[in-house]
Scaffold this active site. Structure first.
Site, PDB file in Angstrom:
ATOM      1  N   THR A  18       0.999 -46.382 -13.325  1.00 56.46           N
ATOM      2  CA  THR A  18       1.360 -45.279 -12.433  1.00 56.46           C
ATOM      3  C   THR A  18       2.390 -44.367 -13.094  1.00 56.46           C
ATOM      4  O   THR A  18       2.380 -43.161 -12.912  1.00 56.46           O
ATOM      5  CB  THR A  18       1.934 -45.837 -11.113  1.00 56.46           C
ATOM      6  N   SER A 113      12.092 -48.079 -14.377  1.00 55.31           N
ATOM      7  CA  SER A 113      12.461 -47.607 -13.043  1.00 55.31           C
ATOM      8  C   SER A 113      13.148 -48.663 -12.192  1.00 55.31           C
ATOM      9  O   SER A 113      14.182 -49.185 -12.569  1.00 55.31           O
ATOM     10  CB  SER A 113      11.213 -47.072 -12.358  1.00 55.31           C
ATOM     11  N   HIS A 114      12.534 -48.981 -11.049  1.00 54.25           N
ATOM     12  CA  HIS A 114      13.158 -49.902 -10.092  1.00 54.25           C
ATOM     13  C   HIS A 114      12.941 -51.356 -10.473  1.00 54.25           C
ATOM     14  O   HIS A 114      13.454 -52.247  -9.801  1.00 54.25           O
ATOM     15  CB  HIS A 114      12.567 -49.646  -8.707  1.00 54.25           C
ATOM     16  N   LYS A 126       7.906 -43.869 -21.022  1.00 54.86           N
ATOM     17  CA  LYS A 126       6.907 -42.870 -20.628  1.00 54.86           C
ATOM     18  C   LYS A 126       7.187 -41.569 -21.363  1.00 54.86           C
ATOM     19  O   LYS A 126       8.301 -41.347 -21.863  1.00 54.86           O
ATOM     20  CB  LYS A 126       6.909 -42.658 -19.123  1.00 54.86           C
ATOM     21  N   ASP A 277      17.761 -45.677  -7.686  1.00 57.69           N
ATOM     22  CA  ASP A 277      17.152 -46.794  -8.416  1.00 57.69           C
ATOM     23  C   ASP A 277      17.555 -46.810  -9.890  1.00 57.69           C
ATOM     24  O   ASP A 277      18.444 -46.074 -10.314  1.00 57.69           O
ATOM     25  CB  ASP A 277      15.630 -46.724  -8.301  1.00 57.69           C
ATOM     26  N   ASP A 279      16.418 -45.656 -12.741  1.00 60.26           N
ATOM     27  CA  ASP A 279      16.449 -44.434 -13.544  1.00 60.26           C
ATOM     28  C   ASP A 279      16.803 -43.199 -12.738  1.00 60.26           C
ATOM     29  O   ASP A 279      16.704 -42.078 -13.244  1.00 60.26           O
ATOM     30  CB  ASP A 279      15.125 -44.236 -14.285  1.00 60.26           C
ATOM     31  N   ASP A 281      15.514 -41.722  -9.992  1.00 65.15           N
ATOM     32  CA  ASP A 281      14.592 -40.778  -9.367  1.00 65.15           C
ATOM     33  C   ASP A 281      14.259 -41.147  -7.922  1.00 65.15           C
ATOM     34  O   ASP A 281      13.729 -40.327  -7.183  1.00 65.15           O
ATOM     35  CB  ASP A 281      13.320 -40.564 -10.208  1.00 65.15           C
ATOM     36  N   ARG A 282      14.565 -42.371  -7.518  1.00 65.87           N
ATOM     37  CA  ARG A 282      14.293 -42.748  -6.119  1.00 65.87           C
ATOM     38  C   ARG A 282      15.556 -42.633  -5.275  1.00 65.87           C
ATOM     39  O   ARG A 282      16.664 -42.658  -5.807  1.00 65.87           O
ATOM     40  CB  ARG A 282      13.812 -44.199  -6.046  1.00 65.87           C
ATOM     41  N   THR A 344      -1.139 -41.658  -5.533  1.00 66.58           N
ATOM     42  CA  THR A 344       0.179 -42.176  -5.871  1.00 66.58           C
ATOM     43  C   THR A 344       0.494 -41.895  -7.335  1.00 66.58           C
ATOM     44  O   THR A 344      -0.335 -42.119  -8.205  1.00 66.58           O
ATOM     45  CB  THR A 344       0.214 -43.699  -5.621  1.00 66.58           C
ATOM     46  N   LYS A 376      10.661 -36.847  -9.408  1.00 64.94           N
ATOM     47  CA  LYS A 376      11.399 -37.044  -8.166  1.00 64.94           C
ATOM     48  C   LYS A 376      12.864 -37.234  -8.531  1.00 64.94           C
ATOM     49  O   LYS A 376      13.194 -37.552  -9.673  1.00 64.94           O
ATOM     50  CB  LYS A 376      10.845 -38.225  -7.391  1.00 64.94           C
TER      51      LYS A 376
HETATM   52  C1  G16 Z   1       6.391 -44.739  -9.826  1.00 65.56           C
HETATM   53  C2  G16 Z   1       5.701 -43.426  -9.681  1.00 65.56           C
HETATM   54  C3  G16 Z   1       5.585 -43.066  -8.225  1.00 65.56           C
HETATM   55  C4  G16 Z   1       4.914 -44.177  -7.459  1.00 65.56           C
HETATM   56  C5  G16 Z   1       5.646 -45.479  -7.687  1.00 65.56           C
HETATM   57  C6  G16 Z   1       4.944 -46.682  -7.089  1.00 65.56           C
HETATM   58  O1  G16 Z   1       7.704 -44.623  -9.387  1.00 65.56           O
HETATM   59  O2  G16 Z   1       6.391 -42.405 -10.357  1.00 65.56           O
HETATM   60  O3  G16 Z   1       4.862 -41.881  -8.137  1.00 65.56           O
HETATM   61  O4  G16 Z   1       4.879 -43.891  -6.098  1.00 65.56           O
HETATM   62  O5  G16 Z   1       5.743 -45.725  -9.069  1.00 65.56           O
HETATM   63  O6  G16 Z   1       3.724 -46.860  -7.698  1.00 65.56           O
HETATM   64  P1  G16 Z   1       2.879 -48.155  -7.442  1.00 65.56           P
HETATM   65  O7  G16 Z   1       2.629 -48.194  -5.958  1.00 65.56           O
HETATM   66  O8  G16 Z   1       1.628 -47.944  -8.247  1.00 65.56           O
HETATM   67  O9  G16 Z   1       3.679 -49.350  -7.862  1.00 65.56           O
HETATM   68  P2  G16 Z   1       8.897 -45.168 -10.263  1.00 65.56           P
HETATM   69  O10 G16 Z   1      10.129 -44.858  -9.473  1.00 65.56           O
HETATM   70  O11 G16 Z   1       8.625 -46.636 -10.403  1.00 65.56           O
HETATM   71  O12 G16 Z   1       8.789 -44.441 -11.561  1.00 65.56           O
END
Ligand code: G16
Length: 543
Positions: A18, A113-114, A126, A277, A279, A281-282, A344, A376
């Site tokens: 994703t 990320s998270h 990425k 989170d 990085d 962005d959340r 997503t 984000k």
């Molecule tokens: C990433 C993507 C988001 C997505 C999220 C969850 O977020 O940038 O657009 O909504 O993953 O994705 P999934 O449901 O496939 O786990 P982040 O904050 O992890 O980079």
């Protein structure tokens, strides 16, 4: 200092998910793994010769080592310049901003990320393009295809670059510019929001608790909230970024940011609580005794963005990912602006933002943002909320109540079943796909299915098609179930079940969420046999 060409061969499992490639840190540290992936990115974007690139990450374990490898490979591949945050730190939105501000050709962002960090946890990488946004699927497909045929990569053998303070350095012929990771981003925020009004709010005694979860936003939040806006010192907690996030799970939701939730639901709660989170962005938004779901937050921000100077002219449109509740659509409909439903993944918003079709975007997974960058942005969402609170001088609870009284309420929850054996999860999805045509007209837990499909998206800007983006079951009363497998996990499969039930403005607006959703939850179980397939009696995480 000469570039060395190292023979290699393809390594399994370099398909970006994703959001970039996420793996166990140990996997990224295996011989050639990182190098193969970086070379695949460079090859997929047509080489690095003469290019200016941005580099930074969330500071998790291996961030520092990976940065030196990426620098050496950029130098060996002929890059003109790499602009990097001190100690190779940059939040994801700050990296996106730098790419845009410095007219760079793209950037590498090191983050999972998270996901938890540490030697035995997760690492990720990425690539974002020249618009500052995550590479679209056409590019990530090229990266993956390249990783499957790679035979060599280029790297310079040299000392590490000193990234400990802002300044300039050289690696071979390549320039390195080391920048303060916070300054440009904080300056951008000052152009969007009424810092004077927010300063007045804090001066009047308004209190905030911002939980940086030992991740990247600590230094950003201290600079912006405490220094520039005058929030009380100590308003930012867990503000020191740590390679393992203090052994925490830097995912801002009621489960992983439980400390913050406990404070906000307690007797001495500050006026406003927020978290971000790994990085940056959340975001999570909490008022005194009230949690705001990300879907509701997007809707409230869309309805009130005009209070902030950067959005005073109104919004061109709003986009949300498909599993996100439809609360934002109601705002867009009333305002007479466009609303879009995308798969997503933030990358799907890029074209809509670039084409000026939308100003605000958001996702149920705690991501909200606007056209100021192409990612984000956690702190941005916090600042927009603060700007709205400063303008309306109401509490979060009052703002939510007024919003639901105007638009109705989309009760919403997400149930995650984690580390499910991949074959079991795939079997569940395959069975569901086979069932979709038979579902309309059938009744489950008192709800009648109106429509069921596997979401496919045609990008209205470039016409590209993305299929199989999640199973949707819509009921005749406006309730909805969505199911999909996460594309960001690193262990087994994570099944996400998204549950939504709408109550109009004259309906029941103050039910406990689990009660409001009870029939939808039961219907999901009856239709998908989640217990049987996952072997779990209850979700691992409910947000
Ligand atoms: C990433 C993507 C988001 C997505 C999220 C969850 O977020 O940038 O657009 O909504 O993953 O994705 P999934 O449901 O496939 O786990 P982040 O904050 O992890 O980079």
């Amino acid at each position: 200092m000469t570039a060395t060409t190292v023979k290699t061969s393809p390594i399994e499992g370099q398909k970006p998910g994703t959001s970039g490639l996420r793996k166990k840190t140990k996997v990224f540290m295996e011989p050639h793994f990182l190098e193969n992936f970086v070379q695949s990115i460079i090859d997929a974007i047509g080489g690095a010769t003469g290019k200016t690139l941005i580099l930074g990450g969330d500071g998790r374990y291996f961030n520092d080592r990976a940065a030196q490898v990426i620098l050496r490979m950029c130098a060996a591949n002929g890059a003109k310049k790499v602009i990097v945050g001190t100690n190779a730190l940059l939040s994801t939105p700050a990296a996106s901003n730098l790419i845009r501000k410095r007219d760079a050709d793209g950037g590498f962002i090191m983050s999972a990320s998270h996901n938890p960090g540490g030697e035995f946890e997760d690492f990720g990488l990425k690539f974002n393009g020249a618009n500052g946004g995550p590479a679209p699927e056409s590019v990530t497909d090229k990266i993956y295809n390249r990783s499957r045929e790679i035979t060599e990569y280029r790297i310079i053998e040299t000392q590490d670059a000193d990234l400990s303070k802002p300044g300039a350095a050289k690696m071979g012929d390549m320039e390195i510019e080391i920048v303060n990771p916070v300054t440009d981003y904080a300056d951008l925020m000052e152009t969007l929001f009424d810092f004077g009004a927010i300063r007045d709010l804090f001066a009047a005694g308004f209190s905030i608790r911002f939980d940086a979860m030992h991740a990247i936003t600590g230094p950003y939040a201290r600079e912006i909230l405490e220094r520039r806006l005058g929030a009380k010192p100590g308003s930012v907690v867990n503000g020191q970024p740590l390679p393992d996030f203090g052994r925490g799970h830097p995912d801002p939701n009621p489960v992983w940011a439980k400390d913050l939730m406990d404070v906000m639901m307690g007797p001495d709660a500050p006026d406003f609580g927020a978290a971000s989170d790994g990085d940056g962005d959340r975001n999570m938004i909490v008022g005194r005794s009230i949690y705001v779901t990300p879907s509701d937050s997007l809707a409230v921000l869309a309805a009130n963005a005009h209070h902030a100077p950067g959005y005073a002219a109104g919004l061109s449109g709003v986009a949300r990912s498909m599993p996100t509740s439809r609360a934002a659509d109601l705002v867009a409909d009333k305002a007479g602006i466009g609303s879009y439903e995308t798969p997503t993944g933030w990358k799907f918003f890029g074209n809509l933002l670039d084409a000026g079709r939308v100003t605000l975007c958001g996702e149920e997974s705690a991501g909200t943002g606007s056209d100021h960058v192409r990612e984000k942005d956690g702190l941005w969402a916090v600042l927009l909320w603060l700007n709205i609170l400063a303008a309306r001088r109401q509490s979060v609870a009052e703002i939510m109540a007024a919003h639901w009284a105007e638009y109705g309420r989309n009760y919403y929850s997400r149930h995650d079943y984690e580390a499910v054996p991949k074959d079991r999860a795939n079997d569940l999805v395959t069975r569901m796909r086979g069932l979709l045509n038979e579902l309309p007209g059938k009744e489950f837990a008192g709800l009648t299915v109106g429509a069921a499909d596997d979401f496919a998206y045609t990008d209205p800007v470039d016409g590209s098609v993305s299929e199989r983006q999640g199973l949707r079951i819509a009921f005749t009363d406006g309730s909805r179930i969505v199911m999909r497998l996460s594309g960001t996990g690193t262990e087994g499969a994570t099944l996400r079940v998204y549950l939504e039930r709408y109550q109009p403005a004259n309906g029941e607006l103050n039910l406990p969420v689990e009660d409001a959703l009870a029939p939808v939850i039961q219907a999901a179980e009856e239709i998908a046999k989640i217990r049987e397939y996952t072997g779990k009696d209850a979700p691992d995480v409910t947000t």
